[in-house]
Write a protein that holds these residues in place. Structure first.
Motif, short mmCIF file in Angstrom:
data_model
loop_
_atom_site.label_atom_id
_atom_site.label_comp_id
_atom_site.label_asym_id
_atom_site.label_seq_id
_atom_site.Cartn_x
_atom_site.Cartn_y
_atom_site.Cartn_z
N ALA A 1 0.84 -1.20 0.00
CA ALA A 1 0.00 0.00 0.00
C ALA A 1 0.88 1.25 0.00
CB ALA A 1 -0.93 0.00 1.21
N ALA A 2 1.94 1.24 0.82
CA ALA A 2 2.85 2.39 0.87
C ALA A 2 3.49 2.63 -0.50
CB ALA A 2 3.91 2.17 1.94
N GLU A 3 3.86 1.55 -1.18
CA GLU A 3 4.45 1.70 -2.52
C GLU A 3 3.45 2.30 -3.49
OE1 GLU A 3 5.84 -2.16 -3.80
OE2 GLU A 3 7.14 -2.29 -2.01
N TRP A 4 2.25 1.79 -3.47
CA TRP A 4 1.23 2.30 -4.40
C TRP A 4 0.92 3.76 -4.12
CZ3 TRP A 4 -3.16 -1.68 -5.82
CH2 TRP A 4 -2.57 -2.83 -6.37
N ILE A 5 1.04 4.15 -2.87
CA ILE A 5 0.76 5.54 -2.52
C ILE A 5 1.90 6.46 -2.93
CG2 ILE A 5 0.57 7.15 -0.55
CD1 ILE A 5 -1.10 5.01 0.88
N ALA A 6 3.14 6.03 -2.68
CA ALA A 6 4.22 7.04 -2.72
C ALA A 6 5.49 6.66 -3.44
CB ALA A 6 4.57 7.42 -1.28
N GLN A 7 5.68 5.42 -3.84
CA GLN A 7 6.93 5.11 -4.53
C GLN A 7 6.99 5.90 -5.83
OE1 GLN A 7 7.42 1.11 -6.16
NE2 GLN A 7 9.41 1.04 -5.14
N PRO A 8 8.10 6.66 -6.05
CA PRO A 8 8.14 7.51 -7.25
C PRO A 8 7.98 6.70 -8.53
CG PRO A 8 9.94 8.04 -5.75
CD PRO A 8 9.28 6.81 -5.21
N LYS A 9 7.43 7.37 -9.54
CA LYS A 9 7.20 6.70 -10.82
C LYS A 9 8.52 6.65 -11.59
CE LYS A 9 3.50 9.48 -11.97
NZ LYS A 9 2.29 9.84 -12.76
N ASP A 10 8.52 5.92 -12.71
CA ASP A 10 9.72 5.86 -13.56
C ASP A 10 10.17 7.28 -13.88
OD1 ASP A 10 9.56 3.17 -13.54
OD2 ASP A 10 8.66 2.98 -15.55
N GLY A 11 11.47 7.53 -13.78
CA GLY A 11 11.98 8.87 -14.06
C GLY A 11 11.89 9.77 -12.83
N GLY A 12 11.35 9.25 -11.74
CA GLY A 12 11.38 9.99 -10.48
C GLY A 12 10.17 10.88 -10.22
N ALA A 13 9.19 10.90 -11.14
CA ALA A 13 8.02 11.77 -10.90
C ALA A 13 7.26 11.29 -9.66
CB ALA A 13 7.10 11.75 -12.11
N ARG A 14 6.75 12.25 -8.93
CA ARG A 14 5.97 11.98 -7.75
C ARG A 14 4.68 11.24 -8.14
NH1 ARG A 14 2.31 14.50 -5.22
NH2 ARG A 14 2.02 15.86 -7.00
N ARG A 15 4.30 10.27 -7.31
CA ARG A 15 3.05 9.56 -7.59
C ARG A 15 1.88 10.44 -7.11
NH1 ARG A 15 2.22 4.43 -9.09
NH2 ARG A 15 4.43 3.97 -8.91
N ARG A 16 0.83 10.43 -7.88
CA ARG A 16 -0.35 11.22 -7.51
C ARG A 16 -1.37 10.30 -6.86
NH1 ARG A 16 -0.22 16.18 -10.34
NH2 ARG A 16 1.52 16.22 -11.80
N THR A 17 -1.69 10.59 -5.61
CA THR A 17 -2.62 9.72 -4.89
C THR A 17 -3.77 10.54 -4.32
OG1 THR A 17 -0.87 8.18 -4.32
CG2 THR A 17 -2.86 8.09 -2.97
N MET A 18 -4.97 10.05 -4.57
CA MET A 18 -6.15 10.69 -3.99
C MET A 18 -6.58 9.89 -2.76
SD MET A 18 -9.88 11.23 -5.71
CE MET A 18 -11.08 10.24 -4.83
#
Ligand code: MGD
Ligand code: MGD
Ligand code: SF4
Ligand code: MO
Length: 839
Positions: A386-403
């Protein structure tokens, strides 16, 4: 027999039918509809020029056609005293629902008052008063004179604290800004009533004190964000059934990947994929099932936590995210409290937790995955995922967007303040407030429509009104748009005492002739001073609590008057009047005004001019008058908003707050906090210290230890609230003659219970009944019962324990179950198939 409408032919809507803007008055989503009306002796034709669709109806229409409506969307109602055909159908151009209806909203027309087609004949048409031992119709002036005389006498003798009020504070279900302003100006303007409660909780407080204290209001994003998020994290909510078209029209496209184009267009500089979803709920809901079907199981993570342990889960996720370095440090540095800031709160019941900077919160809330696994019952691996799905950065380092989103499983859950705070911690730490694809939001219940004078005199913690009523406090009770007999906690005891106290006044009323007003008021006041209660119910239908009242006042509801409200993304619309109210019924705002007028008159007669003067300013004649006095003058941005401007904005309206009016359009605010300025004194958001103390509300740990079954409870798709419009309606009552209780088939066989059997649910607080619904996915020892139902009130077994701020903990209830009877005749034809679907 299963319910059938037996309709095979409906009139075609003519091209010249009158069309009004309508917002469904049931849930928070606020779907856009149109009401078409035309004279009963006319109908349209198949030629494109002869019908409202502008379509050649002699040709077969496509599957997705807009040129149709269903039997449930049709009725014959009165308009200016004449019969008209009426169709209320969803608006394909409304951005909220995009033309979708739901099993609730799609029935607005057939749930309207119609003498021609005999629908909603239960509606209240006249004021009713207790006369000769029963409720009898009377005029407004007569009823309000009695209400004003008794109310004035009691507040003069005992002060305004002896006037108790239960009033809805939402803008849905026929409420609106007109409702809250009318009642608000009466009780908080003319008077300073302190013993007031809201429709869904026994005090006048916030459902979300914590996040507001931390600087973030609870409706801060746009529905579009659910289409843009990489991950939706949803806690204690069942949006397929309870925020239906928000889920279907905004979440499902993301889960299916059909909003990818929109993502790429609006956020071009980062990689995008189909959305994922994490669902935190002790039971497997139909929402979990629908998400798996639409997104594929790999994109859905259901965390079936032990009831009431959400805070521990959030703390462990925060710890993991911080330790992995996945936080949004820029956001934390720029927009949240600086390291070493003095804590706010944490020193009293009014401020239950310390609100601090990020580092302090991370250290205070530090919880390992293993500790959390032990308490929540969810595996450490799943919490890490769950923590990964919420906050692990996307490829290239972009911040993950979580609602982040939540509703009553959190709000009515264990330790409301800290749990609510611990969830917002996650959103702030990951920079997900005020950004596309983010938000930390309530999913909502009713539509909202709150505008009232300042309520600071109520204090914090607010008075526990139901408890005070049980203890014998208060002399007069005004009730507006709620039925606490079905929906409060400790309901059995509440009803027992309430009946005794109101019966005492009824008995006194029986001892004098109704027409002798002076003797009548004296008899009532004497009985009140002997522990009795004089109760006035303002509602649209007869209610359970109304049966105890001595006066019942008939309200007009949505569509019978003009009303404004906003939805879960703060989208404000005007629902235009499209039909006449039943009988003498009037809008709630106008009823409040007429009560104020009578109070002024009576107080003047009593020689108290100074007090009478406080009731000036209620000369409203129409809902528009109420709106201009209330919202227009008092709401943020209200100066830009009028009925005419709203009418022109149609079913899409604008998102509050209004910030301007240009080119014939009200300019709104799609998202809040986009500038990083939060609602704290220094504008910096705060993190919450959320210490786990187990089941917090008094009596819960004991109840859990003593009784074998969790009596989890909540809602179902077909039923709107306490089924107030459904009690005499076949569709809902045929499906659910009794409230269902979902049970594990193994538990049922242990107890000798078959599908459809009536069972008693009981504990030390009370007892109630339900109908057993075998549910293979239910955990053993965990049940789920439909709440607030007329034929079995779940609140009877909810104990009176509340949190420091008097927020009830309906969801964490434990009890025992035993069989009462085999399935009765009304149940025998029901289906007990799984509620899940597969593709
Ligand atoms: N069909 C329909 N829709 C409605 C309504 C309605 O009556 N009918 N009512 C409207 C109103 S007023 C409201 S407030 C909303 C409510 O909307 P929701 O909050 O979505 O509905 P509920 O069914 O009350 O509760 C949601 C979930 O909380 C879960 N839950 C229970 N205990 C816990 C817990 O300890 N932790 C977690 N994480 N979850 C838990 C329950 O299993 C349940 O699935 O719905 C609105 N929409
Ligand atoms: N056990 C348990 N208890 C709960 C909950 C739970 O999850 N579990 N949920 C809580 C929640 S979130 C809620 S919202 C409450 C609901 O509790 P209530 O608000 O008490 O229940 P409703 O069925 O919404 O009833 C509202 C009343 O308003 C009336 N009404 C409708 N339209 C109008 C109008 O235009 N004017 C007037 N004057 N009256 C109108 C209806 O006829 C009805 O009698 O229940 C709460 N209680
Ligand atoms: S989702 Fe809610 S607002 Fe929309 S039609 Fe259904 S009940 Fe009405
Ligand atoms: Mo609610």
């Amino acid at each position: 027999m299963a319910y059938k409408r037996n309709t095979d032919r409906l009139p075609i809507i003519p091209a010249n039918a009158t069309r009004k803007n309508v917002v469904c008055h049931y849930c928070i989503v606020g779907c856009g509809y149109h009401a078409y009306t035309w004279p009963v002796n006319e109908q349209g034709g198949t030629d494109a020029s002869d019908n409202a669709f502008g379509t050649d109806l002699s040709q077969q229409q496509g599957a997705e056609t807009e040129a149709w409506y269903s039997p449930s969307m049709y009725n014959i109602v009165k308009q200016d005293g004449r019969d008209v055909h009426m169709v209320i159908k969803p608006d394909v151009n409304c951005s909220v629902n995009g033309g979708l209806a739901s099993i609730r909203g799609g029935r607005m027309a057939e749930m309207s008052y119609s003498t021609a087609r005999q629908t909603q004949q239960q509606r209240l048409t006249d004021p009713l008063v207790w006369r000769y031992g029963q409720m009898q119709p009377t005029s407004w002036d007569d009823a309000l004179d009695l209400v004003a005389r008794v109310t004035a006498e009691i507040v003069k003798q005992r002060g305004e604290d002896a006037l108790f009020v239960s009033a809805a504070d939402h803008g849905g279900a026929g409420g609106g800004y007109e409702f809250t302003w009318g009642t608000g100006k009466l009780y908080f303007g003319a008077m300073k009533v302190k013993n007031i409660r809201i429709h869904n909780r026994p005090a006048y407080n916030s459902e979300v004190h914590a996040t507001r204290d931390m600087g973030v209001g609870e409706l801060n994003n746009a529905y579009e964000d659910a289409q843009l998020a990489d991950t939706i994290f949803v806690v204690g909510a069942n949006p397929l059934e309870t925020q239906t078209n928000y889920f279907l029209n905004h979440w499902v496209p993301n889960l299916r990947g059909t909003s990818l184009g929109k993502k790429q267009e609006m956020m071009p500089d980062e990689p995008h994929a189909r959305g994922r979803i994490v669902i935190v709920d002790p039971r497997r809901t139909v929402t979990v099932n629908a998400c798996e079907v639409e997104a594929g199981k790999d994109n859905v993570l259901h965390l079936p936590i032990n009831a009431g342990t959400d805070m521990v889960l959030f703390n462990a996720i925060l710890t993991h995210i911080a330790d992995q370095g996945w936080v949004d440090q820029d956001f934390i540095d720029n927009y949240t409290a600086a390291p070493g800031s003095d804590p706010i709160g944490g020193d009293s019941d009014a401020k239950p937790a310390a609100l601090v900077d990020f580092q302090t919160a991370v250290e205070a809330n530090r919880t390992s995955l293993d500790e959390a696994a032990k308490i929540t019952g969810v595996s450490a691996d799943d919490i890490a995922k769950a923590a990964e799905w919420i906050a692990q950065p996307k490829d290239g380092g972009a911040r993950r967007r979580t609602m982040f989103s939540y509703e009553k499983g959190l709000i009515w859950g264990n330790d409301n303040y800290r749990t609510n705070g611990a969830l917002l911690n996650l959103a702030l730490a990951t920079g997900n407030v005020g950004r596309l694809g983010g938000g930390c939001v309530r999913l909502g219940g009713h539509q909202e429509g709150y505008v009232r004078p300042n309520e600071a005199h109520v204090g914090r913690p607010a008075a526990y009104v139901d408890k005070l009523l049980i203890e014998g406090s208060g002399g007069v009770h005004h009730i507006w748009g709620c039925d606490n007999y079905k929906t409060t906690l400790n309901a059995m005891e509440f009803k027992r005492v309430y009946k005794q106290r109101t019966d005492k006044v009824k008995d006194a009323m029986n001892s004098v002739p109704y027409g002798d007003r002076e003797a009548m008021v004296k008899a009532i006041v004497d009985a009140i001073n002997d522990g009795g209660l004089f109760a006035v119910d303002v509602d649209i239908v007869p209610t359970r609590i109304g049966e105890a009242c001595q006066v019942v006042l008939p309200a007009a509801t949505s569509g019978e008057i003009n009303l404004t409200s906003m939805n879960g993304e703060r989208r404000m619309r005007l629902t235009e009047k499209y039909m006449d109210p039943p009988g003498q019924a009037m809008g709630d705002g106008i009823i409040a005004a007429r009560i104020a007028n009578h109070m002024e008159r009576v107080l003047r007669e009593m020689g108290d001019d100074a007090y009478a003067d406080q009731f000036k300013g209620f000369d409203w004649q129409t809902e528009e008058d109420v709106f201009m006095d209330g919202y227009h003058q008092n709401a943020a941005g209200g100066e830009f908003v009028t009925y005419d401007r709203l009418r022109a904005m149609g079913t899409n309206g604008f998102q509050e707050p209004a910030v301007g009016y240009e080119d014939g359009k009200i300019i709104g605010s799609p998202r809040l906090y986009t500038d990083g300025k939060f609602g704290t004194e220094d504008g910096k958001a705060r993190f919450c210290v959320a210490e786990w103390t187990g089941l917090q509300a008094p009596g819960k740990e004991e109840q859990k230890a003593k009784f074998p079954f969790l009596i989890n409870n909540g809602r179902a798709n077909q039923v709107w609230q306490s089924a107030y419009l459904d009690v005499d309606n076949e569709l809902v009552m045929d499906r659910w003659p009794y409230p269902f209780i979902e049970m594990s088939p193994d538990d049922m066989s242990d107890l000798g219970i078959n599908e459809g059997d009536l069972v008693e649910v009981f504990n030390d607080s009370g007892s109630t009944q339900a109908m057993a619904y075998p549910t293979p996915t239910a955990k053993r020892g965990e049940t789920f019962m439909l709440f607030g139902y007329p034929t079995g009130v779940q609140g009877n077994v909810v104990n009176d324990g509340v949190n420091e701020l008097i927020i009830p903990n309906y969801k964490q209830t434990w009890g025992d179950i035993r069989k009462i009877a085999d399935a009765p005749q009304s149940v025998k034809h029901l289906s007990f198939k799984s509620k899940e679907y597969a593709l």
